[in-house]
Design a protein around this motif. Structure first.
Motif, PDB file in Angstrom:
ATOM      1  N   VAL A 183      -6.323   2.118  -7.440  1.00  0.00           N
ATOM      2  CA  VAL A 183      -5.746   3.453  -7.377  1.00  0.00           C
ATOM      3  C   VAL A 183      -6.871   4.414  -7.018  1.00  0.00           C
ATOM      4  CG1 VAL A 183      -4.644   5.290  -8.699  1.00  0.00           C
ATOM      5  CG2 VAL A 183      -4.016   2.928  -9.132  1.00  0.00           C
ATOM      6  N   SER A 184      -6.649   5.244  -5.995  1.00  0.00           N
ATOM      7  CA  SER A 184      -7.646   6.226  -5.582  1.00  0.00           C
ATOM      8  C   SER A 184      -7.001   7.596  -5.473  1.00  0.00           C
ATOM      9  CB  SER A 184      -8.252   5.857  -4.227  1.00  0.00           C
ATOM     10  OG  SER A 184      -8.916   4.629  -4.297  1.00  0.00           O
ATOM     11  N   HIS A 203      -5.938  13.346  -1.060  1.00  0.00           N
ATOM     12  CA  HIS A 203      -5.305  12.121  -0.580  1.00  0.00           C
ATOM     13  C   HIS A 203      -5.370  11.051  -1.658  1.00  0.00           C
ATOM     14  CE1 HIS A 203      -4.861  13.743   3.427  1.00  0.00           C
ATOM     15  NE2 HIS A 203      -6.101  14.214   3.306  1.00  0.00           N
ATOM     16  N   THR A 204      -4.274  10.317  -1.797  1.00  0.00           N
ATOM     17  CA  THR A 204      -4.193   9.256  -2.794  1.00  0.00           C
ATOM     18  C   THR A 204      -3.812   7.944  -2.108  1.00  0.00           C
ATOM     19  OG1 THR A 204      -1.826   9.511  -3.290  1.00  0.00           O
ATOM     20  CG2 THR A 204      -3.357  10.935  -4.490  1.00  0.00           C
ATOM     21  N   SER A 205      -4.185   6.840  -2.721  1.00  0.00           N
ATOM     22  CA  SER A 205      -3.732   5.530  -2.249  1.00  0.00           C
ATOM     23  C   SER A 205      -3.640   4.592  -3.445  1.00  0.00           C
ATOM     24  CB  SER A 205      -4.661   4.961  -1.175  1.00  0.00           C
ATOM     25  OG  SER A 205      -5.892   4.596  -1.727  1.00  0.00           O
ATOM     26  N   THR A 206      -2.681   3.700  -3.364  1.00  0.00           N
ATOM     27  CA  THR A 206      -2.457   2.717  -4.409  1.00  0.00           C
ATOM     28  C   THR A 206      -2.206   1.382  -3.736  1.00  0.00           C
ATOM     29  OG1 THR A 206      -1.419   4.432  -5.752  1.00  0.00           O
ATOM     30  CG2 THR A 206      -1.083   2.170  -6.453  1.00  0.00           C
ATOM     31  N   THR A 227       0.828  -1.207   0.000  1.00  0.00           N
ATOM     32  CA  THR A 227       0.000   0.000   0.000  1.00  0.00           C
ATOM     33  C   THR A 227       0.858   1.250   0.000  1.00  0.00           C
ATOM     34  OG1 THR A 227      -1.702  -1.167   1.252  1.00  0.00           O
ATOM     35  CG2 THR A 227      -1.873   1.224   1.154  1.00  0.00           C
ATOM     36  N   LEU A 228       0.585   2.098  -0.972  1.00  0.00           N
ATOM     37  CA  LEU A 228       1.256   3.382  -1.116  1.00  0.00           C
ATOM     38  C   LEU A 228       0.223   4.472  -0.873  1.00  0.00           C
ATOM     39  CD1 LEU A 228       3.470   5.300  -2.321  1.00  0.00           C
ATOM     40  CD2 LEU A 228       2.572   4.688  -4.551  1.00  0.00           C
ATOM     41  N   ILE A 229       0.524   5.419   0.006  1.00  0.00           N
ATOM     42  CA  ILE A 229      -0.383   6.535   0.240  1.00  0.00           C
ATOM     43  C   ILE A 229       0.330   7.833  -0.129  1.00  0.00           C
ATOM     44  CG2 ILE A 229      -1.762   5.400   2.020  1.00  0.00           C
ATOM     45  CD1 ILE A 229      -0.152   6.961   4.111  1.00  0.00           C
TER      46      ILE A 229
END
Length: 110
Positions: free
Chosen positions: A99-100, A85-88, A70-72
């Motif tokens: 991907v968000s 905010h992003t998350s992968t 998880t990458l934020i």
């Protein structure tokens, strides 16, 4: 990034730069063009004002490995209090799963 594919833009916003090392807690910084995040009159104002205050030409990205898969990230636009905010997420085979960016998401179909 060139073109206007919204899915590619979402990937670029969530992961503008991805380090080769993957260590939980590792942070890195990058910059995104403001034109990826604002449009219309606001973009024209940013472009004009960036002639006098160059920091307005780009938004700051801070990425961090939250876990092995998880990458934020956080995108900060100059002079705007709201952060994006992003998350992968990756599966065990290191394949991209989700991907968000803000309220938008891409989810890989199984």
């Amino acid at each position: 990034m060139e073109g206007d594919d919204p899915r590619l833009a979402l990937l670029f916003l969530a992961m503008p730069r991805l380090p080769l090392a993957r260590q939980t807690g590792q942070q890195w910084f990058d910059y995104l063009p403001s034109s990826m995040l604002v449009s219309g009159l606001r973009l024209v104002l940013y472009q004009f004002c960036s002639s006098f205050y160059p920091r307005l030409a780009s938004a700051r990205y801070v990425g961090q490995w939250q876990s092995n898969g998880t990458l934020i990230g956080t995108i900060s636009i100059p002079k705007v209090a709201h952060k994006i905010h992003t998350s992968t997420s990756f599966n065990r085979d290191n394949q991209l799963v989700r991907v968000s960016v803000g309220d938008l998401s891409l989810v890989r179909q199984q």
